[in-house]
Design a protein around this motif. Structure first.
Motif, PDB file in Angstrom:
ATOM      1  N   MET A  76       0.823  -1.208   0.000  1.00 49.47           N
ATOM      2  CA  MET A  76       0.000   0.000   0.000  1.00 49.47           C
ATOM      3  C   MET A  76       0.864   1.267   0.000  1.00 49.47           C
ATOM      4  O   MET A  76       0.539   2.245  -0.676  1.00 49.47           O
ATOM      5  N   LEU A  77       1.960   1.262   0.739  1.00 43.22           N
ATOM      6  CA  LEU A  77       2.843   2.432   0.768  1.00 43.22           C
ATOM      7  C   LEU A  77       3.521   2.649  -0.578  1.00 43.22           C
ATOM      8  O   LEU A  77       3.706   3.790  -1.011  1.00 43.22           O
ATOM      9  N   GLU A  78       3.891   1.576  -1.243  1.00 41.82           N
ATOM     10  CA  GLU A  78       4.473   1.699  -2.586  1.00 41.82           C
ATOM     11  C   GLU A  78       3.450   2.287  -3.552  1.00 41.82           C
ATOM     12  O   GLU A  78       3.774   3.175  -4.353  1.00 41.82           O
ATOM     13  N   SER A  79       2.210   1.818  -3.460  1.00 42.83           N
ATOM     14  CA  SER A  79       1.140   2.355  -4.302  1.00 42.83           C
ATOM     15  C   SER A  79       0.892   3.825  -3.987  1.00 42.83           C
ATOM     16  O   SER A  79       0.720   4.654  -4.891  1.00 42.83           O
ATOM     17  N   PHE A  80       0.882   4.151  -2.695  1.00 38.60           N
ATOM     18  CA  PHE A  80       0.714   5.545  -2.281  1.00 38.60           C
ATOM     19  C   PHE A  80       1.793   6.436  -2.898  1.00 38.60           C
ATOM     20  O   PHE A  80       1.502   7.491  -3.473  1.00 38.60           O
ATOM     21  N   SER A  81       3.044   6.036  -2.784  1.00 40.84           N
ATOM     22  CA  SER A  81       4.148   6.838  -3.308  1.00 40.84           C
ATOM     23  C   SER A  81       4.024   7.024  -4.821  1.00 40.84           C
ATOM     24  O   SER A  81       4.144   8.131  -5.340  1.00 40.84           O
ATOM     25  N   PHE A  82       3.777   5.915  -5.515  1.00 38.52           N
ATOM     26  CA  PHE A  82       3.687   5.953  -6.974  1.00 38.52           C
ATOM     27  C   PHE A  82       2.588   6.902  -7.449  1.00 38.52           C
ATOM     28  O   PHE A  82       2.794   7.718  -8.347  1.00 38.52           O
ATOM     29  N   HIS A  83       1.406   6.816  -6.834  1.00 42.53           N
ATOM     30  CA  HIS A  83       0.265   7.601  -7.320  1.00 42.53           C
ATOM     31  C   HIS A  83       0.248   9.039  -6.788  1.00 42.53           C
ATOM     32  O   HIS A  83      -0.311   9.919  -7.439  1.00 42.53           O
ATOM     33  N   SER A  84       0.858   9.275  -5.641  1.00 37.47           N
ATOM     34  CA  SER A  84       0.927  10.647  -5.117  1.00 37.47           C
ATOM     35  C   SER A  84       2.101  11.420  -5.696  1.00 37.47           C
ATOM     36  O   SER A  84       2.165  12.642  -5.569  1.00 37.47           O
ATOM     37  N   MET A  85       3.042  10.697  -6.321  1.00 37.81           N
ATOM     38  CA  MET A  85       4.298  11.282  -6.826  1.00 37.81           C
ATOM     39  C   MET A  85       5.173  11.800  -5.684  1.00 37.81           C
ATOM     40  O   MET A  85       6.076  12.601  -5.894  1.00 37.81           O
ATOM     41  N   ILE A  86       4.915  11.354  -4.468  1.00 32.68           N
ATOM     42  CA  ILE A  86       5.728  11.716  -3.307  1.00 32.68           C
ATOM     43  C   ILE A  86       6.806  10.650  -3.133  1.00 32.68           C
ATOM     44  O   ILE A  86       6.485   9.466  -2.967  1.00 32.68           O
ATOM     45  N   ASP A  87       8.073  11.059  -3.230  1.00 35.74           N
ATOM     46  CA  ASP A  87       9.152  10.113  -2.976  1.00 35.74           C
ATOM     47  C   ASP A  87       9.097   9.683  -1.518  1.00 35.74           C
ATOM     48  O   ASP A  87       8.912  10.523  -0.626  1.00 35.74           O
ATOM     49  N   LEU A  88       9.285   8.394  -1.286  1.00 29.64           N
ATOM     50  CA  LEU A  88       9.130   7.838   0.059  1.00 29.64           C
ATOM     51  C   LEU A  88      10.202   6.796   0.324  1.00 29.64           C
ATOM     52  O   LEU A  88      10.395   5.883  -0.483  1.00 29.64           O
ATOM     53  N   GLU A  89      10.889   6.962   1.432  1.00 28.69           N
ATOM     54  CA  GLU A  89      11.774   5.918   1.948  1.00 28.69           C
ATOM     55  C   GLU A  89      11.359   5.644   3.382  1.00 28.69           C
ATOM     56  O   GLU A  89      11.227   6.575   4.175  1.00 28.69           O
ATOM     57  N   ILE A  90      11.162   4.364   3.690  1.00 29.76           N
ATOM     58  CA  ILE A  90      10.741   4.012   5.051  1.00 29.76           C
ATOM     59  C   ILE A  90      11.323   2.670   5.462  1.00 29.76           C
ATOM     60  O   ILE A  90      11.327   1.722   4.679  1.00 29.76           O
TER      61      ILE A  90
END
Length: 195
Positions: free
Chosen positions: A40-54
């Motif tokens: 879900m977090l990967e999907s969130f990052s991809f669709h929001s265009m927000i780079d995410l590292e966790i």
């Protein structure tokens, strides 16, 4: 100037390090110990265009609850910090997203007033070993720590995976809109209070 944040949070139950770039391209590096949450977090990052590292670890041998809720809290803290004074943002974002038989609506106001109205159709069950109702805990943690108003509602669906992913994508796309800069507003000083 890129809007970034890094949050490190440790509790008795969880240890989380998270960084975001609101002006990214949807790149992600996610490790949460919980497969469906990572998905879900990967999907969130991809669709929001927000780079995410966790990197998130916790007492998942007891339950996924603490880790899922705390990841939502830390993501909300990061978004709030990265937004800074919110100068020039569109502030509002909304989306209605289909995924097969599932349909979800999300409406966001980056108001500084934390409130979540959430409706997941009342279903309960497992997605692999993930409790579907924990999606609500994630979104509650995010909303309260980010200080936003969010209405997130599943309008239809039968498959729990589809509904959860649909909710996540609707959230991602609405947030992408709300945090984006409106060039016409970027010259206007931030307002205090409610307008």
């Amino acid at each position: 100037m890129e809007r970034r944040a890094f949050i490190k949070r440790e509790t008795k139950e969880t240890q989380i390090e998270l960084s975001i770039n609101l002006d990214g391209s949807g790149k992600y590096k996610v490790d949460t110990q919980v497969g469906f949450l990572s998905h879900m977090l990967e999907s969130f990052s991809f669709h929001s265009m927000i780079d995410l590292e966790i990197m998130a670890t916790g007492d998942v041998h007891v339950s996924h609850h603490h880790l899922v809720e705390d990841v939502g809290i830390v993501l909300g803290m990061a978004v709030k910090e990265a937004l800074g004074d919110k100068k020039g943002i569109k502030r509002f974002g909304y989306s209605i997203i289909p995924m097969d038989e599932a349909l979800a609506l999300c409406s966001i106001d980056l108001s500084g007033r934390p409130l979540l109205f959430y409706d997941d159709l009342g279903y309960r069950g497992k997605i692999t070993n993930f409790d579907y109702e924990l999606m609500g805990e994630f979104f509650k943690g995010f909303t309260l720590s980010a200080g936003i108003t969010m209405h997130l509602k599943a309008l239809s669906g039968h498959n729990l995976h589809h509904i959860a992913e649909c909710l996540t994508k609707a959230f991602a796309i609405a947030l992408k809109e709300a945090v984006s800069i409106d060039p016409r507003r970027s010259q206007i000083p931030s307002t205090k209070g409610s307008i």
